[in-house]
Design an enzyme around this catalytic site. Structure first.
Site, PDB file in Angstrom:
ATOM      1  CE  LYS A 142      29.711  -2.618   8.285  1.00 45.98           C
ATOM      2  NZ  LYS A 142      29.805  -3.839   9.064  1.00 45.98           N
ATOM      3  NE  ARG A 143      27.147  -4.810  -0.539  1.00 38.87           N
ATOM      4  CZ  ARG A 143      26.890  -4.456  -1.799  1.00 38.87           C
ATOM      5  NH1 ARG A 143      27.868  -4.115  -2.614  1.00 38.87           N
ATOM      6  NH2 ARG A 143      25.658  -4.463  -2.270  1.00 38.87           N
ATOM      7  CB  THR A 180       9.798  -9.556   7.798  1.00 41.24           C
ATOM      8  OG1 THR A 180       9.428 -10.758   7.131  1.00 41.24           O
ATOM      9  CG2 THR A 180       9.800  -8.399   6.814  1.00 41.24           C
ATOM     10  CE1 TYR A 187       3.910  -4.019  11.562  1.00 34.22           C
ATOM     11  CE2 TYR A 187       3.107  -2.739  13.426  1.00 34.22           C
ATOM     12  CZ  TYR A 187       3.454  -2.824  12.094  1.00 34.22           C
ATOM     13  OH  TYR A 187       3.358  -1.706  11.289  1.00 34.22           O
ATOM     14  N   GLY A 207      22.753  -3.800   6.018  1.00 38.49           N
ATOM     15  CA  GLY A 207      23.992  -4.327   5.420  1.00 38.49           C
ATOM     16  C   GLY A 207      24.274  -3.654   4.081  1.00 38.49           C
ATOM     17  CG  PHE A 237      -1.550   1.221   1.645  1.00 34.92           C
ATOM     18  CD1 PHE A 237      -2.207   2.041   0.737  1.00 34.92           C
ATOM     19  CD2 PHE A 237      -1.474   1.619   2.977  1.00 34.92           C
ATOM     20  CE1 PHE A 237      -2.768   3.246   1.146  1.00 34.92           C
ATOM     21  CE2 PHE A 237      -2.030   2.816   3.396  1.00 34.92           C
ATOM     22  CZ  PHE A 237      -2.671   3.641   2.477  1.00 34.92           C
ATOM     23  CE1 TYR A 274      23.260  -3.783  11.849  1.00 30.83           C
ATOM     24  CE2 TYR A 274      24.672  -3.256   9.991  1.00 30.83           C
ATOM     25  CZ  TYR A 274      24.017  -4.189  10.772  1.00 30.83           C
ATOM     26  OH  TYR A 274      24.135  -5.524  10.478  1.00 30.83           O
ATOM     27  CG  LEU A 297       7.871   1.448   3.444  1.00 31.51           C
ATOM     28  CD1 LEU A 297       9.114   2.300   3.592  1.00 31.51           C
ATOM     29  CD2 LEU A 297       7.013   1.992   2.310  1.00 31.51           C
ATOM     30  CG  PHE A 350       2.955 -11.970   3.265  1.00 29.48           C
ATOM     31  CD1 PHE A 350       2.237 -13.156   3.169  1.00 29.48           C
ATOM     32  CD2 PHE A 350       2.862 -11.236   4.439  1.00 29.48           C
ATOM     33  CE1 PHE A 350       1.445 -13.606   4.224  1.00 29.48           C
ATOM     34  CE2 PHE A 350       2.073 -11.677   5.498  1.00 29.48           C
ATOM     35  CZ  PHE A 350       1.361 -12.861   5.386  1.00 29.48           C
TER      36      PHE A 350
HETATM   37  P1  NAD Z   1       1.464  -3.512   3.262  1.00 26.43           P
HETATM   38  O1  NAD Z   1       1.210  -4.809   3.922  1.00 26.43           O
HETATM   39  O2  NAD Z   1       0.515  -3.053   2.216  1.00 26.43           O
HETATM   40  O3  NAD Z   1       2.915  -3.491   2.603  1.00 26.43           O
HETATM   41  C1  NAD Z   1       4.000  -4.242   3.064  1.00 26.43           C
HETATM   42  C2  NAD Z   1       4.777  -4.750   1.851  1.00 26.43           C
HETATM   43  O4  NAD Z   1       5.923  -5.486   2.312  1.00 26.43           O
HETATM   44  C3  NAD Z   1       3.961  -5.703   0.994  1.00 26.43           C
HETATM   45  O5  NAD Z   1       4.110  -5.367  -0.365  1.00 26.43           O
HETATM   46  C4  NAD Z   1       4.548  -7.060   1.309  1.00 26.43           C
HETATM   47  O6  NAD Z   1       4.381  -7.992   0.262  1.00 26.43           O
HETATM   48  C5  NAD Z   1       6.000  -6.698   1.564  1.00 26.43           C
HETATM   49  N1  NAD Z   1       6.711  -7.676   2.389  1.00 26.43           N
HETATM   50  C6  NAD Z   1       6.302  -8.232   3.564  1.00 26.43           C
HETATM   51  N2  NAD Z   1       7.228  -9.080   4.012  1.00 26.43           N
HETATM   52  C7  NAD Z   1       8.261  -9.057   3.122  1.00 26.43           C
HETATM   53  C8  NAD Z   1       9.500  -9.731   3.035  1.00 26.43           C
HETATM   54  N3  NAD Z   1       9.877 -10.617   3.970  1.00 26.43           N
HETATM   55  N4  NAD Z   1      10.312  -9.480   1.971  1.00 26.43           N
HETATM   56  C9  NAD Z   1       9.926  -8.600   1.020  1.00 26.43           C
HETATM   57  N5  NAD Z   1       8.756  -7.932   1.039  1.00 26.43           N
HETATM   58  C10 NAD Z   1       7.933  -8.162   2.086  1.00 26.43           C
HETATM   59  O7  NAD Z   1       1.581  -2.442   4.425  1.00 26.43           O
HETATM   60  P2  NAD Z   1       1.746  -0.857   4.379  1.00 26.43           P
HETATM   61  O8  NAD Z   1       0.595  -0.264   5.059  1.00 26.43           O
HETATM   62  O9  NAD Z   1       2.077  -0.414   2.996  1.00 26.43           O
HETATM   63  O10 NAD Z   1       3.010  -0.666   5.334  1.00 26.43           O
HETATM   64  C11 NAD Z   1       4.313  -0.422   4.822  1.00 26.43           C
HETATM   65  C12 NAD Z   1       5.281  -0.238   5.966  1.00 26.43           C
HETATM   66  O11 NAD Z   1       4.876   0.876   6.782  1.00 26.43           O
HETATM   67  C13 NAD Z   1       5.378  -1.439   6.910  1.00 26.43           C
HETATM   68  O12 NAD Z   1       6.707  -1.604   7.325  1.00 26.43           O
HETATM   69  C14 NAD Z   1       4.522  -1.040   8.079  1.00 26.43           C
HETATM   70  O13 NAD Z   1       4.929  -1.669   9.266  1.00 26.43           O
HETATM   71  C15 NAD Z   1       4.745   0.466   8.116  1.00 26.43           C
HETATM   72  N6  NAD Z   1       3.593   1.128   8.779  1.00 26.43           N
HETATM   73  C16 NAD Z   1       2.426   1.278   8.111  1.00 26.43           C
HETATM   74  C17 NAD Z   1       1.343   1.863   8.751  1.00 26.43           C
HETATM   75  C18 NAD Z   1       0.026   2.096   8.046  1.00 26.43           C
HETATM   76  O14 NAD Z   1      -0.919   2.546   8.711  1.00 26.43           O
HETATM   77  N7  NAD Z   1      -0.106   1.867   6.765  1.00 26.43           N
HETATM   78  C19 NAD Z   1       1.459   2.275  10.094  1.00 26.43           C
HETATM   79  C20 NAD Z   1       2.667   2.059  10.746  1.00 26.43           C
HETATM   80  C21 NAD Z   1       3.737   1.495  10.069  1.00 26.43           C
END
Ligand code: NAD
Ligand code: UDP
Length: 348
Positions: free
Chosen positions: A110-111, A97, A150, A107, A18, A164, A78, A41
């Site tokens: 840093k690199r 994750t 989470y 990583g 998103f 880091y 993200l 995912f």
């Molecule tokens: P989302 O679930 O739509 O997007 C997360 C993306 O990460 C997805 O495309 C998913 O396929 C990918 N992903 C998950 N695990 C992965 C992995 N192991 N390797 C590669 N890709 C992976 O969620 P979002 O709302 O777009 O959130 C994005 C980021 O912002 C997240 O880190 C979330 O914790 C953070 N965040 C979002 C909100 C919110 O309200 N939208 C609030 C706080 C934090």
């Protein structure tokens, strides 16, 4: 519009999600080269369909819990499911994750001496006793609860960023994102705004958990992307953490009533048990973001909801907008995710 004026090569992990897809779009619009890394995912190709043919856009299907070698100037980390329903679906994977994924992203930083921004969360404050939440508050997180994969994962990711930075001099930035909503949330996302809108459009019951007196503060996606890019391009040495969110606070019941009114729906509110550890209140203090980034959200809830309602009405065939187009959320269903599309914490 802010951001860097010179052309950069930017990695967005979770770029097909998103927020990530909006961010990729924004960065391409600013003239940068964007590499989107995602394991799909919770994200989808549909979210980035319009970007796939862009000459400065590259998509890598990759799980960030595995190492990645790439040369970039900036990294937005993200990757991580954000909806409680999705991050609890495979809790071990969620914390992996957040920890291993963040180590791999760091990583790279840093690199190749890239700057890295961590998408942290208001969840680091847990169920807060301090209201509104300031960055100086250390939070009240249950370390052994169903949200901890989470919450603690994101706290560990913040810790890794700082270590880091201190140990290896990595140029890090931490943004604590509060509830954000808008177009491209998945139909089965399970978070409250998409759940209520989809339920209202379908004429289904609106599932309020608990009595609906708990509060959240909802930020429209465009404002959030503006905040994230402003944080990334903020002066070197300003690490944060910085809260990004809309300080307007609403009860969940009021959100349900607003969605019913705005959609003209005949849906009724029904009350379901409150999931464990569900925070009672949440509102960001955004003084720091105002001062250091000259940022504050501009889109009021009703305006952002109108755009989101419009988006979901076009996706849903049953509300009379013709055949369901290939779009975000279409045909995407993880094992155990409700066939109805809208996913509730009580469906399992
Ligand atoms: P989302 O679930 O739509 O997007 C997360 C993306 O990460 C997805 O495309 C998913 O396929 C990918 N992903 C998950 N695990 C992965 C992995 N192991 N390797 C590669 N890709 C992976 O969620 P979002 O709302 O777009 O959130 C994005 C980021 O912002 C997240 O880190 C979330 O914790 C953070 N965040 C979002 C909100 C919110 O309200 N939208 C609030 C706080 C934090
Ligand atoms: N919620 C609700 N009905 C739903 C989905 C969520 O009442 O169908 C509530 C949830 O219990 C929480 C709030 O809405 O109090 C926000 O939930 P969400 O999953 O969007 O995000 P959270 O802020 O809890 O991570």
């Amino acid at each position: 519009m802010r951001g860097s004026s010179h052309r950069q090569r930017i990695l967005v992990t979770g770029g097909a999600g998103f927020l990530g897809s909006h961010l990729c779009e924004r960065l391409l619009g600013e003239g940068h080269d964007v590499v989107c890394v995602d394991n799909f995912f919770t994200g989808s190709k549909e979210n980035i369909l319009s970007l796939l043919s862009h000459p400065r856009f590259e998509l890598i299907r990759h799980d960030i819990t595995m190492p990645l070698f790439i040369e970039v100037d900036r990294i937005y980390n993200l990757a991580c499911p954000a909806s409680p329903v999705h991050y609890q679906y495979n809790a071990i994977k969620t914390i992996k994750t957040n920890v291993m994924g963040t180590i791999h992203a760091l990583g790279i930083a840093k690199r190749v001496r890239a700057r890295i921004l961590q998408a942290s969360t208001s969840e680091v404050y847990g169920d807060p006793e301090v209201h509104p939440q300031r960055e100086t508050y250390w939070g009240r997180v249950n370390p052994i609860g169903i949200r901890s994969c989470y919450d603690e994962g994101k706290r560990a990711a913040e810790c890794l960023m700082m270590d880091y930075h201190r140990q290896n001099g990595v140029d890090v930035k931490i943004a604590r994102i509060f509830n954000t909503y808008g177009p491209r949330m998945a139909l089965d996302d399970g978070r409250v705004v998409s759940n209520f809108i989809v339920q209202a459009l379908r004429g289904e019951d609106i599932t309020v958990y608990g009595e609906g007196t708990q509060t959240r503060s909802f930020c429209y996606v465009d404002d959030m992307i503006e905040g994230l890019t402003a944080m990334m391009e903020s002066e070197r040495g300003f690490i944060g953490p910085v809260n990004l969110g809309n300080p307007e606070e609403f009860t969940i019941r009021r959100l349900a009533e607003t969605v019913i009114k705005m959609t003209g729906s005949s849906s009724k509110i029904v009350y379901r048990p409150l999931p464990p550890d569900d925070p009672v209140q949440r509102r960001p203090d955004i003084t720091l973001a105002k001062e250091r980034l000259d940022w504050s959200p501009r889109v009021p809830l009703e305006k952002g909801l109108a755009k989101t309602i419009d988006y979901f009405s076009k996706l849903l065939p049953e509300v009379g907008t013709g055949p369901r187009p290939a779009g975000p959320g279409s045909g995407r269903r993880k094992p155990g995710v409700s066939k109805r599309g809208v996913r509730g914490k009580h469906d399992r």
